[in-house]
Write a protein that holds these residues in place. Structure first.
Motif, PDB file in Angstrom:
ATOM      1  N   SER A 153       0.943  -1.111   0.037  1.00  0.00           N
ATOM      2  CA  SER A 153       0.002  -0.093   0.050  1.00  0.00           C
ATOM      3  C   SER A 153       0.790   1.168  -0.047  1.00  0.00           C
ATOM      4  N   TRP A 154       0.143   2.412  -0.376  1.00  0.00           N
ATOM      5  CA  TRP A 154       0.868   3.655  -0.225  1.00  0.00           C
ATOM      6  C   TRP A 154       1.549   3.860   1.206  1.00  0.00           C
ATOM      7  N   SER A 155       0.970   3.497   2.169  1.00  0.00           N
ATOM      8  CA  SER A 155       1.422   3.851   3.581  1.00  0.00           C
ATOM      9  C   SER A 155       2.716   2.901   3.837  1.00  0.00           C
ATOM     10  N   ASP A 156       2.756   1.689   3.385  1.00  0.00           N
ATOM     11  CA  ASP A 156       3.716   0.926   3.407  1.00  0.00           C
ATOM     12  C   ASP A 156       5.129   1.729   2.609  1.00  0.00           C
ATOM     13  N   CYS A 157       4.822   2.138   1.517  1.00  0.00           N
ATOM     14  CA  CYS A 157       5.731   2.832   0.610  1.00  0.00           C
ATOM     15  C   CYS A 157       6.174   4.076   1.496  1.00  0.00           C
ATOM     16  N   ASP A 158       5.461   4.903   2.301  1.00  0.00           N
ATOM     17  CA  ASP A 158       5.756   6.025   2.850  1.00  0.00           C
ATOM     18  C   ASP A 158       6.653   5.474   3.955  1.00  0.00           C
ATOM     19  N   GLU A 159       6.363   4.656   4.530  1.00  0.00           N
ATOM     20  CA  GLU A 159       7.183   4.280   5.683  1.00  0.00           C
ATOM     21  C   GLU A 159       8.642   3.949   5.320  1.00  0.00           C
ATOM     22  N   GLU A 160       8.740   3.079   4.105  1.00  0.00           N
ATOM     23  CA  GLU A 160      10.060   2.898   3.629  1.00  0.00           C
ATOM     24  C   GLU A 160      10.881   4.008   3.123  1.00  0.00           C
ATOM     25  N   ILE A 161      10.030   5.102   2.549  1.00  0.00           N
ATOM     26  CA  ILE A 161      10.682   6.349   2.133  1.00  0.00           C
ATOM     27  C   ILE A 161      11.398   7.166   3.349  1.00  0.00           C
ATOM     28  N   ALA A 162      10.335   7.190   4.418  1.00  0.00           N
ATOM     29  CA  ALA A 162      10.620   8.001   5.342  1.00  0.00           C
ATOM     30  C   ALA A 162      11.958   7.461   6.255  1.00  0.00           C
ATOM     31  N   PHE A 163      11.826   6.061   6.383  1.00  0.00           N
ATOM     32  CA  PHE A 163      13.099   5.531   7.109  1.00  0.00           C
ATOM     33  C   PHE A 163      14.127   5.719   6.266  1.00  0.00           C
ATOM     34  N   LEU A 164      14.384   5.482   4.956  1.00  0.00           N
ATOM     35  CA  LEU A 164      15.655   5.715   4.327  1.00  0.00           C
ATOM     36  C   LEU A 164      16.164   7.164   4.365  1.00  0.00           C
ATOM     37  N   GLU A 165      15.116   8.025   4.340  1.00  0.00           N
ATOM     38  CA  GLU A 165      15.428   9.637   4.536  1.00  0.00           C
ATOM     39  C   GLU A 165      16.007   9.775   5.632  1.00  0.00           C
ATOM     40  N   GLU A 166      15.554   9.143   6.809  1.00  0.00           N
ATOM     41  CA  GLU A 166      16.043   9.595   8.058  1.00  0.00           C
ATOM     42  C   GLU A 166      17.378   8.896   8.159  1.00  0.00           C
ATOM     43  N   GLU A 167      17.639   7.726   7.744  1.00  0.00           N
ATOM     44  CA  GLU A 167      19.012   7.250   7.599  1.00  0.00           C
ATOM     45  C   GLU A 167      19.858   8.075   6.952  1.00  0.00           C
ATOM     46  N   ILE A 168      19.595   8.765   5.804  1.00  0.00           N
ATOM     47  CA  ILE A 168      20.528   9.634   5.127  1.00  0.00           C
ATOM     48  C   ILE A 168      20.800  10.673   6.006  1.00  0.00           C
ATOM     49  N   PHE A 169      19.971  11.647   6.732  1.00  0.00           N
ATOM     50  CA  PHE A 169      20.086  12.644   7.315  1.00  0.00           C
ATOM     51  C   PHE A 169      20.880  12.593   8.544  1.00  0.00           C
ATOM     52  N   THR A 170      20.641  11.016   9.132  1.00  0.00           N
ATOM     53  CA  THR A 170      21.145  11.050  10.616  1.00  0.00           C
ATOM     54  C   THR A 170      22.572  10.426  10.353  1.00  0.00           C
ATOM     55  N   TYR A 171      22.795   9.466   9.406  1.00  0.00           N
ATOM     56  CA  TYR A 171      23.935   8.679   9.550  1.00  0.00           C
ATOM     57  C   TYR A 171      25.001   8.747   8.183  1.00  0.00           C
ATOM     58  N   PHE A 172      24.289   9.429   7.194  1.00  0.00           N
ATOM     59  CA  PHE A 172      25.374   9.710   5.960  1.00  0.00           C
ATOM     60  C   PHE A 172      26.689  10.018   6.560  1.00  0.00           C
ATOM     61  N   GLU A 173      27.745   9.171   6.342  1.00  0.00           N
ATOM     62  CA  GLU A 173      29.195   9.509   6.613  1.00  0.00           C
ATOM     63  C   GLU A 173      29.909   9.099   5.475  1.00  0.00           C
ATOM     64  N   ASN A 174      29.644   7.716   4.919  1.00  0.00           N
ATOM     65  CA  ASN A 174      30.846   7.342   3.901  1.00  0.00           C
ATOM     66  C   ASN A 174      30.214   6.709   2.863  1.00  0.00           C
ATOM     67  N   GLU A 175      30.949   5.926   2.016  1.00  0.00           N
ATOM     68  CA  GLU A 175      30.259   5.391   0.702  1.00  0.00           C
ATOM     69  C   GLU A 175      29.313   4.289   0.951  1.00  0.00           C
ATOM     70  N   GLU A 176      29.338   3.308   1.770  1.00  0.00           N
ATOM     71  CA  GLU A 176      28.522   2.535   2.297  1.00  0.00           C
ATOM     72  C   GLU A 176      26.932   3.084   2.210  1.00  0.00           C
ATOM     73  N   ASP A 177      27.153   4.132   2.983  1.00  0.00           N
ATOM     74  CA  ASP A 177      25.910   4.809   3.095  1.00  0.00           C
ATOM     75  C   ASP A 177      25.311   5.557   1.749  1.00  0.00           C
TER      76      ASP A 177
END
Length: 504
Positions: free
Chosen positions: A204-228
């Motif tokens: 569902s769209w809500s499932d997609c939104d959860e995936e997007i929100a999680f990945l966005e939070e990972e980017i802005f919270t932890y982005f440090e190296n090439e693996e990220d």
């Protein structure tokens, strides 16, 4: 609201028991830990099913021994401390992995790290076997049949195959293939993306939104190296995957936020204003960033709601609440104040992962929307205009998407829909054009297409209709009205206001 976890996904911290701990203390700590893991037996795991079920099965057999020893009330020998300590550490890490593999919103990332997950599970299962091998079973007061089961468990743990499920491996390869195609400018087949989403149980769209929100939070919270960088790339791919799935688009007509959420739930407890930039503090409470920063800066290191002392002053962005606030404002036609973005990680720091593959993903999603604007049904056009106006993309990509929409000739097709007989489509088209006007190229495209007068006509007519509706008591007239100058807008090329038409 639950306390925000400080543990990054797929990291496995564990508390190591001290050397002076007694066997009885370890036993009493191990039993609830093992029960928590075994309780997940009935849960559904979209990925790593076999490996997780094997880890749960082995934990269940171990739990039988621990329960039997405690029920008999016999003291364990001091020589059991080493074994029980190792079991305690292994079970803590298994619990983390099981939680991560079943975590909603993190399925795509866990899938792409399948080899890492399988390797960790393999090591942990072997750790259980090693701990049981050094456990002095002959000196443990337990039923003979239970001891035999545990010995059998040890042998099986060394021989069992813990590897990535074939279905998971195929799904991960499909995602990597999609990324390679995008790098080469090739749009992947929609059926491939749909198979991956179905495998992950993203339905569902809500499932997609959860995936997007999680990945966005990972980017802005932890982005440090090439693996990220792979995380950022997945974050840009997921919106295009979701928007390209027409079956899931059917779910986007669900009831609005206003139907089930009260405004009070989205207000900052300090200022009582809507939280346009919500952040969560150490106690798990959410506040608007500016309000809680002033609170902390004044020297008050406690939670305003609970009164608890703050263990730290970290402010974690709450993307879920931010999305709800945006949707609530749109549903109620409340102007959305843009949050201060100085605190956010600059786009330049995350520019490297948004390379050819990310650009290809954006172009694929934009092409899908433009195709619906040009050739879609009335409902598909309404959904396409809503997607463009809603800015429901990753915030780090908004500027790129606006530019891509302008270059794909979205402006002329949106101008066509200003004369749509459907009030929602007309309103969405106006809002979408205003969004695109934020980009310099968007403003230029609207001006060159002669769209300024058209937009002004619709807004003026809408203001007149709204005034008439208020006097007549008619609540059904749309915000922007329907009346526009009577000219044929079935195709943008027939409109004399346009100096250019979209490429067919």
């Amino acid at each position: 609201m639950p306390h925000p976890s400080k543990r990054r996904i797929l990291t496995l911290p564990a508390v190591h028991p001290c050397e002076a701990v007694s066997p009885a203390t370890l036993l009493n700590s191990l039993i609830p830990l093992a029960r928590e893991i075994v309780a997940r037996r009935s849960h559904s795991f979209p990925i790593h099913r076999r490996s997780i079920r094997e880890a749960i099965r082995q934990t269940g057999l171990l739990l039988e021994l621990l329960d039997d020893v405690r029920d008999r009330g016999s003291a364990l020998p001091d020589s059991a401390v080493l074994s029980l300590s190792e079991l305690h550490v292994a079970l803590q890490k298994i619990r983390h992995l099981i939680n991560d593999c079943s975590r909603r919103g993190a399925r795509l990332l866990v899938l792409m790290r399948s080899e890492f997950v399988s390797s960790d599970l393999r090591v942990l299962v072997r750790s259980i076997a090693t701990a049981i091998d050094v456990l002095p079973l002959d000196n443990v007061n337990a039923a003979v049949e239970v001891k035999d089961l545990v010995r059998l468990l040890s042998k099986q743990a060394w021989n069992v195959v813990i590897a990535t499920d074939p279905e998971d491996d195929r799904a991960a390869k499909r995602i990597r293939s999609v990324m390679d195609q995008l790098k080469n400018g090739v749009a992947p087949a929609a059926s491939v993306l749909e198979r991956v989403l179905n495998h992950l149980q993203v339905r569902s769209w809500s499932d997609c939104d959860e995936e997007i929100a999680f990945l966005e939070e990972e980017i802005f919270t932890y982005f440090e190296n090439e693996e990220d960088g792979e995380v950022a790339l997945l974050g840009s791919l997921m919106p295009s995957t979701a928007k390209g799935d027409t079956k899931r688009s059917a779910h986007c007509t669900a009831s609005s936020v206003s139907d089930w959420l009260k405004q009070e739930a989205l207000q900052c407890p300090i200022s009582l204003d809507l939280m346009t930039d919500p952040v969560t503090i150490a106690t798990g409470q959410t506040y608007d960033r500016s309000s809680i920063k002033r609170w902390i800066k004044s020297g008050r290191l406690t939670c305003p709601v609970t009164g608890e002392k703050l263990t730290n002053t970290d402010l974690v962005p709450n993307f879920a609440i931010r999305k709800l606030v945006d949707e609530f404002c749109r549903d109620n036609r409340i102007p959305i104040a843009k949050p201060n973005t100085k605190h956010r990680q600059s786009v330049e720091k995350t520019a490297s992962p948004f390379g050819p593959a990310a650009a290809g993903a954006i172009k694929m999603a934009v092409a899908f929307l433009i195709d619906n604007l040009e050739k879609g049904t009335v409902e598909e056009k309404k959904k396409a205009t809503f997607e463009i106006r809603s800015e429901g993309w990753s915030r780090s990509l908004t500027s790129s998407i606006e530019l891509c929409l302008v270059e794909a000739d979205a402006v002329p097709w949106l101008l066509c829909l200003l004369s749509s007989p459907d009030p929602s489509t007309q309103e969405n088209a106006v809002a979408a054009l205003l969004n695109l006007s934020k980009h310099p190229n968007g403003r230029r495209a609207i001006f060159e297409s002669g769209g300024v007068c058209s937009i002004t006509d619709v807004i003026k007519t809408g203001a007149h209709d709204r005034s008439t509706a208020e006097r007549s008591g008619d609540p059904l007239l749309p915000l922007f009205g329907r009346r526009v100058p009577n000219r044929d807008r079935s195709d943008p090329r027939s409109d004399p206001d346009f100096s250019r038409a979209p490429n067919s």
